[in-house]
Design an enzyme around this catalytic site. Structure first.
Site, PDB file in Angstrom:
ATOM      1  N   PHE A  26      38.587  40.199  43.890  1.00  0.00           N
ATOM      2  CA  PHE A  26      37.431  39.289  43.900  1.00  0.00           C
ATOM      3  C   PHE A  26      37.735  38.024  44.712  1.00  0.00           C
ATOM      4  CE2 PHE A  26      35.841  35.747  40.945  1.00  0.00           C
ATOM      5  CZ  PHE A  26      34.743  35.472  41.733  1.00  0.00           C
ATOM      6  N   ASP A  35      47.598  44.793  48.822  1.00  0.00           N
ATOM      7  CA  ASP A  35      46.931  45.141  47.556  1.00  0.00           C
ATOM      8  C   ASP A  35      47.298  46.554  47.145  1.00  0.00           C
ATOM      9  OD1 ASP A  35      44.747  45.596  45.537  1.00  0.00           O
ATOM     10  OD2 ASP A  35      44.125  43.639  46.279  1.00  0.00           O
ATOM     11  N   GLY A  69      41.309  45.974  42.757  1.00  0.00           N
ATOM     12  CA  GLY A  69      40.620  45.614  44.002  1.00  0.00           C
ATOM     13  C   GLY A  69      39.809  46.787  44.519  1.00  0.00           C
ATOM     14  N   THR A 125      54.115  42.227  37.171  1.00  0.00           N
ATOM     15  CA  THR A 125      53.427  41.650  38.340  1.00  0.00           C
ATOM     16  C   THR A 125      53.582  40.137  38.342  1.00  0.00           C
ATOM     17  OG1 THR A 125      51.835  43.456  38.413  1.00  0.00           O
ATOM     18  CG2 THR A 125      51.170  41.407  39.475  1.00  0.00           C
ATOM     19  N   ASN A 165      59.338  38.387  44.045  1.00  0.00           N
ATOM     20  CA  ASN A 165      59.384  39.030  45.366  1.00  0.00           C
ATOM     21  C   ASN A 165      58.678  38.188  46.422  1.00  0.00           C
ATOM     22  OD1 ASN A 165      60.904  41.290  44.710  1.00  0.00           O
ATOM     23  ND2 ASN A 165      59.110  42.436  43.976  1.00  0.00           N
ATOM     24  N   GLY A 192      60.758  35.255  47.274  1.00  0.00           N
ATOM     25  CA  GLY A 192      61.855  35.711  48.131  1.00  0.00           C
ATOM     26  C   GLY A 192      61.382  35.840  49.572  1.00  0.00           C
ATOM     27  N   LYS A 202      61.031  32.434  50.998  1.00  0.00           N
ATOM     28  CA  LYS A 202      62.344  31.851  51.293  1.00  0.00           C
ATOM     29  C   LYS A 202      62.878  32.392  52.624  1.00  0.00           C
ATOM     30  CE  LYS A 202      67.001  31.915  49.459  1.00  0.00           C
ATOM     31  NZ  LYS A 202      67.837  32.934  48.843  1.00  0.00           N
ATOM     32  N   TYR A 246      49.696  38.329  30.170  1.00  0.00           N
ATOM     33  CA  TYR A 246      49.107  37.589  31.301  1.00  0.00           C
ATOM     34  C   TYR A 246      49.540  36.124  31.256  1.00  0.00           C
ATOM     35  CZ  TYR A 246      45.402  35.752  34.374  1.00  0.00           C
ATOM     36  OH  TYR A 246      44.703  35.122  35.376  1.00  0.00           O
ATOM     37  N   THR A 279      36.313  31.654  37.200  1.00  0.00           N
ATOM     38  CA  THR A 279      35.573  31.689  38.463  1.00  0.00           C
ATOM     39  C   THR A 279      34.733  32.966  38.518  1.00  0.00           C
ATOM     40  OG1 THR A 279      37.292  30.376  39.508  1.00  0.00           O
ATOM     41  CG2 THR A 279      35.909  31.677  40.983  1.00  0.00           C
TER      42      THR A 279
HETATM   43  P1  NAD Z   1      40.927  40.767  40.711  1.00  0.00           P
HETATM   44  O1  NAD Z   1      41.375  41.723  39.675  1.00  0.00           O
HETATM   45  O2  NAD Z   1      39.582  40.968  41.312  1.00  0.00           O
HETATM   46  O3  NAD Z   1      41.980  40.696  41.900  1.00  0.00           O
HETATM   47  C1  NAD Z   1      43.338  40.953  41.745  1.00  0.00           C
HETATM   48  C2  NAD Z   1      43.781  41.811  42.917  1.00  0.00           C
HETATM   49  O4  NAD Z   1      45.191  41.999  42.847  1.00  0.00           O
HETATM   50  C3  NAD Z   1      43.165  43.204  42.913  1.00  0.00           C
HETATM   51  O5  NAD Z   1      42.727  43.528  44.214  1.00  0.00           O
HETATM   52  C4  NAD Z   1      44.300  44.120  42.469  1.00  0.00           C
HETATM   53  O6  NAD Z   1      44.168  45.431  42.952  1.00  0.00           O
HETATM   54  C5  NAD Z   1      45.490  43.385  43.033  1.00  0.00           C
HETATM   55  N1  NAD Z   1      46.752  43.627  42.314  1.00  0.00           N
HETATM   56  C6  NAD Z   1      46.976  43.518  40.989  1.00  0.00           C
HETATM   57  N2  NAD Z   1      48.266  43.753  40.710  1.00  0.00           N
HETATM   58  C7  NAD Z   1      48.874  44.013  41.891  1.00  0.00           C
HETATM   59  C8  NAD Z   1      50.208  44.336  42.263  1.00  0.00           C
HETATM   60  N3  NAD Z   1      51.176  44.446  41.344  1.00  0.00           N
HETATM   61  N4  NAD Z   1      50.479  44.538  43.564  1.00  0.00           N
HETATM   62  C9  NAD Z   1      49.507  44.444  44.502  1.00  0.00           C
HETATM   63  N5  NAD Z   1      48.225  44.157  44.208  1.00  0.00           N
HETATM   64  C10 NAD Z   1      47.909  43.937  42.914  1.00  0.00           C
HETATM   65  O7  NAD Z   1      41.043  39.307  40.068  1.00  0.00           O
HETATM   66  P2  NAD Z   1      40.631  37.876  40.608  1.00  0.00           P
HETATM   67  O8  NAD Z   1      39.676  37.295  39.656  1.00  0.00           O
HETATM   68  O9  NAD Z   1      40.275  37.938  42.047  1.00  0.00           O
HETATM   69  O10 NAD Z   1      42.002  37.097  40.429  1.00  0.00           O
HETATM   70  C11 NAD Z   1      42.863  36.851  41.538  1.00  0.00           C
HETATM   71  C12 NAD Z   1      43.988  35.924  41.106  1.00  0.00           C
HETATM   72  O11 NAD Z   1      43.458  34.697  40.623  1.00  0.00           O
HETATM   73  C13 NAD Z   1      44.852  36.509  39.968  1.00  0.00           C
HETATM   74  O12 NAD Z   1      46.201  36.171  40.215  1.00  0.00           O
HETATM   75  C14 NAD Z   1      44.354  35.779  38.744  1.00  0.00           C
HETATM   76  O13 NAD Z   1      45.346  35.661  37.771  1.00  0.00           O
HETATM   77  C15 NAD Z   1      43.953  34.425  39.318  1.00  0.00           C
HETATM   78  N6  NAD Z   1      42.931  33.771  38.483  1.00  0.00           N
HETATM   79  C16 NAD Z   1      41.632  34.203  38.507  1.00  0.00           C
HETATM   80  C17 NAD Z   1      40.707  33.586  37.681  1.00  0.00           C
HETATM   81  C18 NAD Z   1      39.240  33.978  37.691  1.00  0.00           C
HETATM   82  O14 NAD Z   1      38.473  33.385  36.925  1.00  0.00           O
HETATM   83  N7  NAD Z   1      38.780  34.889  38.503  1.00  0.00           N
HETATM   84  C19 NAD Z   1      41.101  32.560  36.814  1.00  0.00           C
HETATM   85  C20 NAD Z   1      42.436  32.191  36.790  1.00  0.00           C
HETATM   86  C21 NAD Z   1      43.358  32.790  37.654  1.00  0.00           C
END
Ligand code: NAD
Ligand code: UDP
Length: 324
Positions: A16, A36, A41, A95, A102, A105, A108, A148, A178
């Protein structure tokens, strides 16, 4: 070190928020490498970017090391909705911890700046309200949200230790709820649930009494803040990013019903455990850091902008089903 404009690696780039970031950085002339594993996603989120020769996508899980070149890394890979992150909690924690290690790293090795997507969940079920960056939080370490919350808290720790030990150039943001186009329709978060339910004419599911609060930020405002922070020199954060207008879930339901219309009613369901009672960012530090930034989109306006996306996805799904 000031930031040039070259290659940005965006993990979670098909998700997203990540897909909006890819579009934003392409618009500003960057080469974008989205990384990704497509766990949550979707290809549809990046379809329109595929024809841009400055855009690449790598299918990769960040729990495994990644070798590529980068000037800037935005680490957004992580399932973010309770339904998704609780579906495989051990992998969610991997993750958060191994994935972030990772990416640090990689930062860095390449001397790239890295911006870490942290979350308001580091404050847990907060005793301080609104939440300032100085608040250490109130998090259950063994509950169903811990994979989480604790993963994101450990990720922040790693960022600051790589910064102190190795001089890695970090930026840490704590994102508050969001919403907007490109959310997965089945991710179980409250805005997507209510919009999908209202469009389908189903009852809106209110967990608990619906008096718990959240502060909802439209995705364009968030992405603007992230872009500015990535370009701000000599700061590490953490800074809060979100909208500081606070609503109960009952108010949100009422607003969605007003915008979508239809005959849906409210269906009350049990409150999941450790569900925070209140959440609102204190944006004082953020506004002082990102001079000129503030969230512009009112909730009502953001819901209105999101409805066409949810309607389009739902009618695509309905058309697919009827073609079988
Ligand atoms: P989302 O689930 O739509 O996006 C996460 C993306 O990461 C997906 O495309 C998923 O396939 C990919 N992904 C997950 N684990 C992975 C891995 N191990 N390796 C590679 N790809 C991986 O969620 P989002 O709402 O877009 O959130 C994105 C980031 O923002 C996240 O880190 C989330 O913790 C953070 N965040 C989002 C919100 C919110 O309200 N949307 C609030 C706080 C933090
Ligand atoms: N919620 C709700 N109905 C739903 C989904 C969620 O009432 O169909 C509530 C949930 O209990 C929480 C709030 O809405 O109090 C926000 O939930 P979400 O999963 O969107 O985000 P988070 O709890 O991670 O802030």
């Amino acid at each position: 070190m000031s930031l040039g404009r070259n290659r940005v690696v965006i993990t979670g780039g098909a998700g997203f928020i990540g897909s909006h970031l890819c579009a934003k950085f392409l618009d500003h002339g960057w080469d974008v490498v989205a990384v990704d594993n497509f766990h949550t996603g979707q290809k549809r989120n990046i379809l329109s970017l595929m024809k841009n020769p400055r855009f690449e996508i790598i299918r990769h899980d960040i729990v495994e090391p990644l070798r590529c070149e980068a000037d800037l890394i935005l680490n957004f890979a992580c399932p973010a909705s309770p339904v998704h992150y609780q579906s495989n909690p051990i992998w969610t924690l991997k993750t958060g911890v191994l994935g972030t290690m990772n990416m640090l790293g990689l930062a860095k090795r390449t001397k790239a700046r890295i911006l870490q997507a942290s979350t308001s969940e580091v404050y847990g079920d907060p005793h301080e309200h609104p939440q300032k960056e100085t608040y250490w939080g109130h998090v259950n370490p063994i509950g169903i949200r811990s994979c989480y919350d604790e993963g994101k808290r450990a990720a922040e720790t790693l960022c600051f230790d790589y910064h102190r030990m190795h001089g890695v150039d970090i930026r840490v943001i704590r994102i508050f709820n969001t919403y907007g186009p490109h959310m997965a329709i089945d991710d179980g978060r409250v805005v997507s649930n209510f919009l999908v339910q209202a469009i389908r004419g189903e009852d809106l599911t209110i967990f608990g009494d619906g008096k718990q609060t959240r502060s909802f930020c439209y995705v364009d405002d968030l992405v603007d803040g992230i872009y500015r922070f990535a370009h701000t020199e000599n700061v590490t954060g953490p800074i809060n990013l979100g909208n500081d207008r606070e609503f109960t879930m009952l108010q949100l339901a009422e607003m969605v019903l007003k915008k979508v219309g239809g005959k849906s009613k409210l269906r009350f369901m049990p409150l999941p455990s450790d569900d925070p009672k209140q959440r609102r960012p204190d944006l004082t530090l953020t506004k002082a850091t990102l001079k000129g930034w503030s969230p512009k989109t009112e909730l009502e306006q953001g819901i209105e902008k999101s409805v066409p996306y949810f309607k389009a996805v739902l009618s695509e799904i309905a058309a697919l089903k009827s073609s079988f």
